[in-house]
Design a protein around this motif. Structure first.
Motif, PDB file in Angstrom:
ATOM      1  N   TRP A   1     -45.186 -28.370  12.024  1.00 20.48           N
ATOM      2  CA  TRP A   1     -45.865 -29.376  13.064  1.00 20.48           C
ATOM      3  C   TRP A   1     -44.730 -29.989  13.900  1.00 20.48           C
ATOM      4  N   GLN A   2     -43.564 -29.267  14.200  1.00 17.80           N
ATOM      5  CA  GLN A   2     -42.393 -29.740  14.815  1.00 17.80           C
ATOM      6  C   GLN A   2     -42.783 -30.042  16.398  1.00 17.80           C
ATOM      7  N   ALA A   3     -44.039 -29.415  16.644  1.00 13.30           N
ATOM      8  CA  ALA A   3     -44.409 -29.676  18.282  1.00 13.30           C
ATOM      9  C   ALA A   3     -45.017 -31.195  18.454  1.00 13.30           C
ATOM     10  N   VAL A   4     -45.269 -31.864  17.234  1.00 13.45           N
ATOM     11  CA  VAL A   4     -45.604 -33.246  17.370  1.00 13.45           C
ATOM     12  C   VAL A   4     -44.625 -34.033  17.163  1.00 13.45           C
ATOM     13  N   GLY A   5     -44.338 -35.137  17.976  1.00 19.77           N
ATOM     14  CA  GLY A   5     -43.312 -36.076  18.063  1.00 19.77           C
ATOM     15  C   GLY A   5     -43.573 -37.394  18.401  1.00 19.77           C
ATOM     16  N   ARG A   6     -42.511 -38.037  18.518  1.00 20.47           N
ATOM     17  CA  ARG A   6     -42.638 -39.761  19.068  1.00 20.47           C
ATOM     18  C   ARG A   6     -42.237 -39.663  20.203  1.00 20.47           C
ATOM     19  N   LEU A   7     -43.056 -40.352  20.856  1.00 17.84           N
ATOM     20  CA  LEU A   7     -42.919 -40.788  22.549  1.00 17.84           C
ATOM     21  C   LEU A   7     -42.376 -42.115  22.399  1.00 17.84           C
ATOM     22  N   ASN A   8     -41.198 -42.468  22.320  1.00 15.16           N
ATOM     23  CA  ASN A   8     -40.361 -43.783  22.241  1.00 15.16           C
ATOM     24  C   ASN A   8     -40.277 -44.450  23.625  1.00 15.16           C
ATOM     25  N   THR A   9     -40.736 -45.771  23.421  1.00 16.43           N
ATOM     26  CA  THR A   9     -40.306 -46.578  24.693  1.00 16.43           C
ATOM     27  C   THR A   9     -39.570 -47.713  24.573  1.00 16.43           C
ATOM     28  N   LYS A  10     -38.800 -48.180  25.567  1.00 19.60           N
ATOM     29  CA  LYS A  10     -37.909 -49.189  25.288  1.00 19.60           C
ATOM     30  C   LYS A  10     -37.779 -49.989  26.498  1.00 19.60           C
ATOM     31  N   GLY A  11     -37.616 -51.455  26.353  1.00 18.47           N
ATOM     32  CA  GLY A  11     -37.611 -52.403  27.356  1.00 18.47           C
ATOM     33  C   GLY A  11     -36.997 -53.666  27.166  1.00 18.47           C
ATOM     34  N   TYR A  12     -36.888 -54.548  27.826  1.00 15.42           N
ATOM     35  CA  TYR A  12     -36.183 -55.905  27.787  1.00 15.42           C
ATOM     36  C   TYR A  12     -36.815 -56.410  26.296  1.00 15.42           C
ATOM     37  N   ASN A  13     -36.238 -56.488  25.448  1.00 11.08           N
ATOM     38  CA  ASN A  13     -36.347 -57.064  24.039  1.00 11.08           C
ATOM     39  C   ASN A  13     -37.781 -56.521  23.479  1.00 11.08           C
ATOM     40  N   ARG A  14     -37.674 -55.250  23.650  1.00  8.19           N
ATOM     41  CA  ARG A  14     -39.061 -54.332  23.133  1.00  8.19           C
ATOM     42  C   ARG A  14     -38.829 -52.967  23.021  1.00  8.19           C
ATOM     43  N   ARG A  15     -39.322 -52.633  21.837  1.00  7.27           N
ATOM     44  CA  ARG A  15     -39.302 -51.147  21.524  1.00  7.27           C
ATOM     45  C   ARG A  15     -40.791 -50.815  20.943  1.00  7.27           C
ATOM     46  N   GLY A  16     -41.028 -49.699  21.271  1.00  7.40           N
ATOM     47  CA  GLY A  16     -42.499 -49.186  20.821  1.00  7.40           C
ATOM     48  C   GLY A  16     -42.590 -47.379  20.746  1.00  7.40           C
ATOM     49  N   MET A  17     -43.592 -47.266  20.296  1.00 15.38           N
ATOM     50  CA  MET A  17     -43.874 -45.697  20.141  1.00 15.38           C
ATOM     51  C   MET A  17     -45.340 -45.455  20.086  1.00 15.38           C
ATOM     52  N   CYS A  18     -45.707 -44.221  20.616  1.00 14.48           N
ATOM     53  CA  CYS A  18     -46.877 -43.434  20.716  1.00 14.48           C
ATOM     54  C   CYS A  18     -46.490 -42.229  19.774  1.00 14.48           C
ATOM     55  N   SER A  19     -47.625 -41.359  19.580  1.00 10.51           N
ATOM     56  CA  SER A  19     -47.405 -40.002  19.293  1.00 10.51           C
ATOM     57  C   SER A  19     -47.592 -39.158  20.484  1.00 10.51           C
ATOM     58  N   GLY A  20     -47.184 -37.890  20.422  1.00  9.54           N
ATOM     59  CA  GLY A  20     -47.567 -36.965  21.480  1.00  9.54           C
ATOM     60  C   GLY A  20     -47.140 -35.408  20.888  1.00  9.54           C
ATOM     61  N   ALA A  21     -47.746 -34.564  21.671  1.00  6.85           N
ATOM     62  CA  ALA A  21     -47.697 -33.069  21.256  1.00  6.85           C
ATOM     63  C   ALA A  21     -47.243 -32.062  22.263  1.00  6.85           C
ATOM     64  N   LEU A  22     -46.112 -31.575  22.151  1.00  5.78           N
ATOM     65  CA  LEU A  22     -45.649 -30.374  23.048  1.00  5.78           C
ATOM     66  C   LEU A  22     -46.973 -29.443  23.522  1.00  5.78           C
ATOM     67  N   VAL A  23     -47.374 -29.039  24.356  1.00  6.87           N
ATOM     68  CA  VAL A  23     -48.322 -28.094  25.101  1.00  6.87           C
ATOM     69  C   VAL A  23     -47.473 -27.143  25.883  1.00  6.87           C
ATOM     70  N   ALA A  24     -46.271 -27.393  26.135  1.00  5.38           N
ATOM     71  CA  ALA A  24     -45.326 -26.427  26.768  1.00  5.38           C
ATOM     72  C   ALA A  24     -43.994 -26.878  26.441  1.00  5.38           C
ATOM     73  N   PRO A  25     -42.944 -26.059  26.651  1.00  4.01           N
ATOM     74  CA  PRO A  25     -41.561 -26.625  26.229  1.00  4.01           C
ATOM     75  C   PRO A  25     -41.267 -27.876  26.987  1.00  4.01           C
ATOM     76  N   ASP A  26     -41.707 -28.083  28.241  1.00  4.31           N
ATOM     77  CA  ASP A  26     -41.308 -29.219  28.789  1.00  4.31           C
ATOM     78  C   ASP A  26     -42.242 -30.376  28.960  1.00  4.31           C
ATOM     79  N   LEU A  27     -43.696 -30.355  28.476  1.00  9.04           N
ATOM     80  CA  LEU A  27     -44.959 -31.027  28.750  1.00  9.04           C
ATOM     81  C   LEU A  27     -45.387 -31.584  27.462  1.00  9.04           C
ATOM     82  N   VAL A  28     -45.638 -32.688  27.351  1.00  6.18           N
ATOM     83  CA  VAL A  28     -45.795 -33.623  26.111  1.00  6.18           C
ATOM     84  C   VAL A  28     -47.364 -34.091  26.501  1.00  6.18           C
ATOM     85  N   LEU A  29     -48.416 -33.795  25.789  1.00  6.14           N
ATOM     86  CA  LEU A  29     -49.796 -34.630  25.891  1.00  6.14           C
ATOM     87  C   LEU A  29     -49.780 -35.815  25.099  1.00  6.14           C
TER      88      LEU A  29
END
Length: 234
Positions: free
Chosen positions: A39-67
């Protein structure tokens, strides 16, 4: 892209449980370590900003595309995040990973914010990576019948995949209602069917009374992939 990506009030409670850490009594269990490489195609979509970090999940549907989910690309103020604040890590496992890349751009479903506020029935987005990853993508499917599987990361276990492969579920108007729980971080993760040859049939959008609301993949997504990566779709 709209100026504000603010969810409507009627969806606020459901999205809150995924995006801001509201308490939940249940969670997806840890994926066995021996199954992680599948299941290595599933990963973390990490976000960062001023005093903030967050994450969602996502999945590769092409080598350069994440759904992922469209609402994962909105900041706490409701404005769209800048692509340079996003980073995708495939197969994250306690500091190890199968691949990683900065985000070059993203495309939100054209009907997700057609009325400014989020239409949860079209809560889909495609993220384009700056660098294609050497990871086998997951494939889209069309059979919306149980059992369903959920795979992703959540706040109780942010450094290891969690999953269920025995979820009941059915159509709930235009959405899928999956009888398995999700937590903050699971947003954007894939909903799969057709095991053992699991294929993506939806994306985690919200929590609802212990269940998961998911957006089925649609023709916009299929057409987008056929233009750029036809081998990832049935």
């Amino acid at each position: 892209m709209p100026r504000r990506l603010r969810p409507p009030r009627l969806l606020a409670a459901a999205l809150l449980a995924l995006s801001t850490g509201a308490a939940a009594a249940q969670e997806l269990p840890a994926l066995p370590l021996e199954d992680h490489t599948a299941w290595q195609a599933v990963g973390r979509l990490n976000t960062k900003g001023y005093n903030r970090r967050g994450m969602c999940s996502g999945a590769l549907v092409a080598p350069d595309l994440v759904l992922t989910a469209a609402h994962c690309l909105a900041g706490p103020d409701g404005n769209p995040v800048r692509p340079e604040t996003l980073h995708f890590v495939a197969g994250w496992l306690g500091g190890e990973f199968a691949g990683e890349s900065a985000v070059a751009s993203y495309e939100i479903h054209p009907r997700a914010y057609a009325r400014v506020t989020l239409d949860i029935e079209h809560d889909l987005a495609l993220v384009t990576l700056a660098t294609p990853l050497d990871v086998t993508p997951l494939t889209l499917g069309s059979a919306l019948s149980p059992p369903f599987a959920l795979v992703g990361y959540h706040d109780h276990r942010p450094h290891r995949l969690s999953a269920r492969f025995d979820c009941a579920g059915a159509r709930d108007h235009r959405l899928l209602r999956i009888a398995c729980p999700v937590r903050p971080g699971n947003s954007g993760g894939p909903v799969l069917a057709g095991g053992p040859g699991w294929r993506i049939v939806g994306v985690v959008a919200a929590a609802a009374q212990g269940d998961t609301l998911a957006v089925p993949v649609d023709e916009w997504l299929r057409e987008r992939l056929l233009r750029g990566a036809p081998y990832t779709s049935e």
